[in-house]
Every structure is written in C-alpha cells, then in structure tokens.
Design a protein around this motif. Structure first.
Motif, PDB file in Angstrom:
ATOM      1  N   ASP A  30      41.211  -9.460 -24.704  1.00 18.87           N
ATOM      2  CA  ASP A  30      42.111  -8.478 -24.248  1.00 18.87           C
ATOM      3  C   ASP A  30      43.408  -8.217 -25.334  1.00 18.87           C
ATOM      4  N   VAL A  31      43.461  -6.842 -25.393  1.00 22.59           N
ATOM      5  CA  VAL A  31      44.411  -6.316 -26.385  1.00 22.59           C
ATOM      6  C   VAL A  31      45.716  -6.345 -25.780  1.00 22.59           C
ATOM      7  N   CYS A  32      46.754  -6.628 -26.434  1.00 21.16           N
ATOM      8  CA  CYS A  32      48.104  -6.254 -25.823  1.00 21.16           C
ATOM      9  C   CYS A  32      48.501  -4.987 -25.675  1.00 21.16           C
TER      10      CYS A  32
ATOM     11  N   TYR B 222      48.573  -7.584 -30.885  1.00 18.29           N
ATOM     12  CA  TYR B 222      47.962  -8.789 -30.914  1.00 18.29           C
ATOM     13  C   TYR B 222      46.914  -8.767 -29.974  1.00 18.29           C
TER      14      TYR B 222
ATOM     15  N   GLY C 166      44.852 -17.897 -27.420  1.00 17.02           N
ATOM     16  CA  GLY C 166      45.984 -17.440 -26.398  1.00 17.02           C
ATOM     17  C   GLY C 166      45.251 -16.804 -25.095  1.00 17.02           C
ATOM     18  N   HIS C 167      43.886 -17.229 -24.872  1.00 14.76           N
ATOM     19  CA  HIS C 167      43.365 -16.558 -23.795  1.00 14.76           C
ATOM     20  C   HIS C 167      42.962 -17.534 -22.482  1.00 14.76           C
ATOM     21  N   PRO C 168      43.180 -16.941 -21.328  1.00 16.77           N
ATOM     22  CA  PRO C 168      42.948 -17.923 -20.113  1.00 16.77           C
ATOM     23  C   PRO C 168      41.832 -18.761 -20.282  1.00 16.77           C
TER      24      PRO C 168
ATOM     25  N   THR D   6      43.987 -24.690 -25.646  1.00 18.68           N
ATOM     26  CA  THR D   6      44.642 -23.326 -25.920  1.00 18.68           C
ATOM     27  C   THR D   6      45.157 -23.460 -27.574  1.00 18.68           C
ATOM     28  N   SER D   7      44.732 -22.247 -27.990  1.00 18.22           N
ATOM     29  CA  SER D   7      45.400 -21.930 -29.597  1.00 18.22           C
ATOM     30  C   SER D   7      46.293 -20.626 -29.505  1.00 18.22           C
ATOM     31  N   PRO D   8      47.073 -20.503 -30.374  1.00 20.92           N
ATOM     32  CA  PRO D   8      47.844 -19.175 -30.227  1.00 20.92           C
ATOM     33  C   PRO D   8      46.962 -17.892 -30.051  1.00 20.92           C
ATOM     34  N   ILE D   9      47.885 -16.741 -29.594  1.00 19.77           N
ATOM     35  CA  ILE D   9      47.116 -15.445 -29.697  1.00 19.77           C
ATOM     36  C   ILE D   9      46.647 -15.255 -30.845  1.00 19.77           C
TER      37      ILE D   9
ATOM     38  N   TRP E  74      49.161 -12.590 -34.441  1.00 21.64           N
ATOM     39  CA  TRP E  74      50.600 -12.524 -34.520  1.00 21.64           C
ATOM     40  C   TRP E  74      51.441 -13.648 -35.774  1.00 21.64           C
TER      41      TRP E  74
ATOM     42  N   PHE F 232      41.421 -12.448 -13.257  1.00 23.92           N
ATOM     43  CA  PHE F 232      42.485 -13.623 -12.513  1.00 23.92           C
ATOM     44  C   PHE F 232      43.582 -13.212 -11.805  1.00 23.92           C
ATOM     45  N   GLU F 233      44.180 -12.309 -12.387  1.00 27.35           N
ATOM     46  CA  GLU F 233      45.513 -11.722 -11.579  1.00 27.35           C
ATOM     47  C   GLU F 233      44.645 -10.904 -10.205  1.00 27.35           C
TER      48      GLU F 233
ATOM     49  N   GLY G 258      50.026 -16.654  -9.768  1.00 24.97           N
ATOM     50  CA  GLY G 258      50.100 -17.348 -10.914  1.00 24.97           C
ATOM     51  C   GLY G 258      49.203 -18.690 -10.615  1.00 24.97           C
TER      52      GLY G 258
ATOM     53  N   SER H  23      50.618  -9.284 -20.641  1.00 27.12           N
ATOM     54  CA  SER H  23      50.380  -9.442 -22.151  1.00 27.12           C
ATOM     55  C   SER H  23      51.448  -8.503 -22.723  1.00 27.12           C
ATOM     56  N   SER H  24      51.757  -7.324 -22.152  1.00 26.55           N
ATOM     57  CA  SER H  24      52.790  -6.357 -22.518  1.00 26.55           C
ATOM     58  C   SER H  24      54.136  -6.865 -22.568  1.00 26.55           C
TER      59      SER H  24
ATOM     60  N   ARG I 201      60.774 -11.142 -33.362  1.00 27.48           N
ATOM     61  CA  ARG I 201      60.796 -10.836 -34.763  1.00 27.48           C
ATOM     62  C   ARG I 201      61.920  -9.766 -35.276  1.00 27.48           C
TER      63      ARG I 201
ATOM     64  N   ARG J 186      56.066 -19.147 -13.540  1.00 26.22           N
ATOM     65  CA  ARG J 186      54.989 -18.112 -14.048  1.00 26.22           C
ATOM     66  C   ARG J 186      55.305 -17.614 -15.428  1.00 26.22           C
TER      67      ARG J 186
ATOM     68  N   ARG K 145      53.754 -20.572 -17.529  1.00 22.05           N
ATOM     69  CA  ARG K 145      52.430 -20.631 -17.573  1.00 22.05           C
ATOM     70  C   ARG K 145      51.799 -19.637 -18.613  1.00 22.05           C
TER      71      ARG K 145
ATOM     72  N   ILE L 238      49.322 -20.568 -21.699  1.00 22.78           N
ATOM     73  CA  ILE L 238      48.188 -19.908 -21.925  1.00 22.78           C
ATOM     74  C   ILE L 238      47.678 -19.200 -23.086  1.00 22.78           C
ATOM     75  N   SER L 239      48.934 -18.621 -23.543  1.00 24.88           N
ATOM     76  CA  SER L 239      48.841 -17.733 -24.753  1.00 24.88           C
ATOM     77  C   SER L 239      48.998 -18.466 -26.098  1.00 24.88           C
ATOM     78  N   GLY L 240      49.394 -19.856 -26.020  1.00 31.17           N
ATOM     79  CA  GLY L 240      49.633 -20.717 -26.959  1.00 31.17           C
ATOM     80  C   GLY L 240      50.936 -20.377 -27.666  1.00 31.17           C
ATOM     81  N   VAL L 241      52.007 -19.814 -27.313  1.00 29.42           N
ATOM     82  CA  VAL L 241      53.120 -19.446 -27.887  1.00 29.42           C
ATOM     83  C   VAL L 241      54.418 -20.232 -27.498  1.00 29.42           C
TER      84      VAL L 241
END
Lengths: 419, 110
Positions: free
Chosen positions: A233-235, A283, A307-309, A326-329, A332, A359-360, A368, B62-63, B73, B91, B94, B98-101
């Motif tokens: 999934d791209v932001c 990202y 960074g993915h579900p 989980t690892s980061p997105i 970025w 999921f949503e 959530g 994600s946006s 940044r 929310r 979470r 999930i995003s690891g950030v």
C-alpha cells in the motif's frame, strides 16, 4: 415554399442539431424575450421559432397555445431563407402570403414581422417573430428593437451551446484521466496467479473510486523457493501513488529473482525509494513472504512486514492468529532494518495478506479492532482459497453498501496449504 | 468526503512554542492542513518546539501518517523540536505500531 433542399439547407439543419434546442423544455430566458417583444411592439403574439426539417417548433411562445406547426405553410420557414427581417404588414393583400392557410384560414394572421436567428457562422436557425390579427405598419425603430431581441435570443442559445460543450469536454477529460489511472492500475496487478504445487491461491482487488486510483498493489512471483507473495500500500492516491506502487512492485520482483530474502528485499526497496527522492516524502507499506511447500504437505512462509498490517492465519480449528513482526514503513527511514519471521501452515490452513483498506472496510471504519475480521475469517476454516476470497468480497460489498461506497482501495491475497 | 465536515486543524501558541491540535479524521483531506500549519509554525520565526496534539483524532490512515512524518522532517530541517502529545488515542497508537514508526517520534505529556 420551395428552395428548401440543397447543401445550404443541409448545413442549416446541421446547425439546428448542433444547438440541440429542439424539443427542449421551456426556458424563462426565452419567455422573457418574447414577452418583451410583444409588449414593445404592442402585438398579441411573439414567438421564438426553430425551423426543423418538416416542422416549425416554438422554443418560446407568447400568446399562442400550439407547440409546433408543419413547416409547409409556415411563414418562419420563408423568413429563415433570407438574412433580412421579413415583414408583412397586410398579409391578405401581400402576394407572398395571401394564400397562406394561416392568413386565409381561421387563424386570421394579418401582420407578421420576423428577424432570423442567425448563428455566427451564418445559419438561420429560426426566427424571433411577432404576429397580429390586425394589419399594421412596422417602424424602423421597431425593426431595430426586434433585431436587438433576436440577438439576445442568439446570445442565450450560444450560452447554452458553450455550457453543453464544457460539460461534454469535462466528461471526456474525466474519462481520459480515468483511463490513464486504470492503465496504471492494470500495470500494478498480476494478470493471473501462477499455478503452484501444494498451494491454493486467490487474490482480489477492489477500487474505491474509479476516478482516483489508489496505491494498493499485490503480486505473486515465482522464485527459487516456490513463490514470493506481495501485498503493499503506497501512501497517498492518484497517479503519483500508482507510479510508486509500480516501482515498488518491480523492485521487489527484481530482488526476489535475485534470490534475496524478504528482509533483504525490503531493505533494498527502502533504499531505492529514499535514493529516488529524499524530499518528496513517499513511502509504502509491504508484506512480503517467501512461500514454499514441504514434502510433508506443510507450507512454510518466511515473512517480512514493512509497516504493514499483520497477516492473519486461519487454523484448521477456526482459530485466527496474527503473524509476523513489525518493521518500519518502507522508503522513509534511511537506517530502518527489516526483520523476518517464520510461519507454518498445516494442510487445509490458510493465510490472508491484506491492505488496511480491507481491514477498515470489514472491521468497520474507525473502530480499529479486528474482531469482525477475525470472526469472518474464523467462519471460513476449511474453505478453498477462492471461497475464502468470495466471503471477504461479500463482506466488502456489504460494507460498501452500508457506507455508500468503499472508503479506500482494498487488496488481499489468500494462500491455502492444499489438503 | 465527510472528513471535511468533521475534521479540523487548529494552532495554539504557548510559552514553549506552537501546539497544533488535530480533531476528527486525519486522512487525505486533513493531511495538507496539518502540513500547512507545521510549515507555517516552522517558518514563522517563532521559536520553541512544535507539538502535534492528536488526542481528538478519531481516525488516521496512511495519508495522515505520511503527513505526521513530513511535519517531523519539516520541523527538524528548520531546527525545531517536533513532538507528539501523549497520551495518544488508541487508534493513532495502533497505526503507529503497525507502521513500525512509534519510536521514530518524540513525545511530551505537556
């Protein structure tokens, strides 16, 4: 009244069609002009007429009930054949009109003054005309008034034509843009899933908004261990997101074919995106798993989550497990490192990789929690990958119905260890 | 989008710097407003930290996450401290997890 054939008339009729005014609903703008004409020239009847192939249709009629008359006896049909105003002060004495049924008959027309409705390219669509049942003279000033009012009618017709063109153009542009987005999106999806021994696969992709391409993507790549599964999934949205999704997909394909592990492949993709544009701030999130079947019939996955579900595994007893670490997105953080975890499926068990849009939608917007998704998947234990995908599709459709539409694109991949 | 009706980004100045409060849904519709507010705060010549308060946020996608990262940044490039106010709504926490950030941000409870 003769002379109606020929190229000139054909061109004139084409102009009438172009303005698309025949049989259009009543319009206050034209009605105000005919009312004004009747008042200023002190006549009982004023008309905006459009001369069609075989009839004269009135766009506006002040003081007259009929909507249209046959073209043949029509005075307006004569009026459109010339550039100048057509004036008849005493129709019963005028050789041009004395035998006209409107004059000789019950209607009793005596006075008629018409100014052609002339387009900028020289075609007379019809007339603005005034009619009286008494003979009368018409002054130069009155003719000038009639000309001015006819020009106003033409302005209104031009305005409508321009509006129609704008609407048409916008719609064409929209369809064009949609085509581009869909082409991009088509490039993001694999045309068909490879046939892999020991594995039962299904993949689905739902577009939330046809006019705005989303950034979800998935892929199944045949590789040294068996296959690599990708859901990402791209932001963001739109063409830019689609472009990054394509980059991500191809980068992962290359890394996979080079026999890199999932963690290495994500690390590579991370660096590729950052190097490509450190300032743009793009990202993506990716679930990447190498999947292989073992002689025992078990299916083994080596999975990395950028960074993915977390994917969900449906066990044979219907229990549902979140798997992966989980690892980061991706794209970025220059110093991000990617972990990978092992997952094993026994025959008959399946794993579902998905984007947050799925999921949503299934879980309920903004809740959530994953209760609904878990309950749905739990009920699919034992079904084929296609049947599981059908169930998820049904839930997505129900969610879309409930909310009016899907809020976000949704992609998912179902992999089942064959029984 | 319904987000336009229910979401807002407001800016409060205090002695420590700038506090940007996001309410409602932090998604593709709200993200540009948050980014604008942060860029303005970072550029304005006002000194001090920039805190983004997400406690009234009910949804983030994600946006929205992308906007938070860009804000961070942008603030850092301007030499400013950038923090998220705690506690984070469930929310938001979470999605950061999930995003690891989650660990990529600094936090403040004030």
């Amino acid at each position: 009244m003769g002379g109606l054939g020929g190229q000139l008339e054909a061109d004139r009729l084409a102009a009438v069609r172009r303005y698309d005014v025949l049989d259009s609903p009543p319009d206050g703008a034209f009605d105000r002009i005919t009312a004004l004409a009747a008042r200023l020239l002190t006549v009982p009847i004023a008309l905006v007429s459009i001369v069609d192939t075989d009839r004269i249709w009135f766009k506006s009629r002040y003081g007259l009930q009929v909507e249209q008359i046959a073209r043949e006896p029509g005075l307006c049909a004569s009026a459109v054949l010339q550039e100048q105003p057509w004036l008849v002060s005493n129709a019963r004495n005028d050789p041009r009109t004395l035998t006209n049924p409107l004059v000789a008959g019950e209607f009793g027309l005596q006075f008629y003054a018409a100014v052609p409705l002339r387009t900028h390219d020289g075609h007379n669509l019809g007339t603005l005309c005034v009619i009286d049942r008494e003979p009368r003279e018409v002054s130069d000033a009155e003719v000038a008034t009639l000309r001015d009012l006819a020009a106003m009618v033409m302005d209104e017709l031009e305005l409508r034509l321009a509006a129609m063109r704008t609407v048409r153009l916008e719609s064409e542009l929209r369809h064009g843009a949609e085509g581009v987005a869909q082409t991009l999106q088509a490039g993001l999806l694999p045309p068909h899933l490879p046939d892999l021994p020991g594995l039962d696969l299904a993949a689905r992709y739902h577009v939330a908004n046809r006019e705005q391409v989303g950034g979800d993507f998935y892929d199944v790549i045949r590789c040294h261990v068996g296959a690599a599964l990708v859901v990402g999934d791209v932001c963001g949205k739109g063409a830019e997101a689609a472009a990054l999704a394509a980059e991500a997909r191809w980068s992962l394909r290359t890394a996979t074919l080079d026999a890199w592990t999932p963690a290495q492949a994500l690390d590579q993709l991370n660096r590729v995106i950052i190097a490509a544009d450190e300032t743009a701030g793009r990202y993506c999130t990716v679930a990447l798993a190498h999947v292989s079947s073992t002689p025992s019939g078990n299916v083994h996955l080596l999975m990395s989550l950028g960074g993915h579900p977390h994917p969900l595994v449906v066990r044979r007893d219907g229990s549902v497990e979140r798997v992966g670490r989980t690892s980061p997105i991706v794209g970025w953080f220059p110093d991000a490192s990617y972990e990978q975890t092992d997952v094993t499926l026994s025959p008959g068990e399946c794993i579902v990789l998905f984007t947050d849009g799925m999921f949503e939608a299934v879980g309920g917007h903004g809740t959530g929690d994953d209760d609904k998704v878990r309950a749905l998947l739990s009920s699919t234990a034992g079904l084929s990958a296609q049947a599981v995908a059908d169930r998820i599709d049904d839930a997505l459709r129900a969610a879309a119905l409930c909310e009016g539409r899907l809020r976000d694109d949704a992609a998912f991949l179902v992999v089942k260890a064959a029984e | 989008m319904t987000a336009d009706l229910t979401s807002s980004v407001s800016v409060v100045r205090d002695e420590r710097g700038t506090r940007i409060i996001v309410a409602g849904e932090l998604d593709i519709a709200t993200a540009p407003k948050l980014l604008d507010a942060t860029q303005t705060a970072a550029r304005d010549g006002v000194t001090g930290r920039i805190v983004v308060d997400l406690s009234p946020v009910t949804f983030i996608d994600s946006s929205g996450l992308g906007a938070l990262l860009r804000c961070q940044r942008c603030a850092r490039q301007a030499g400013r401290d950038f923090m998220l106010a705690t506690p984070l709504p469930h929310r938001v926490a979470r999605v950061l997890d999930i995003s690891g950030v989650r660990t990529a941000f600094d936090y403040t409870n004030q």
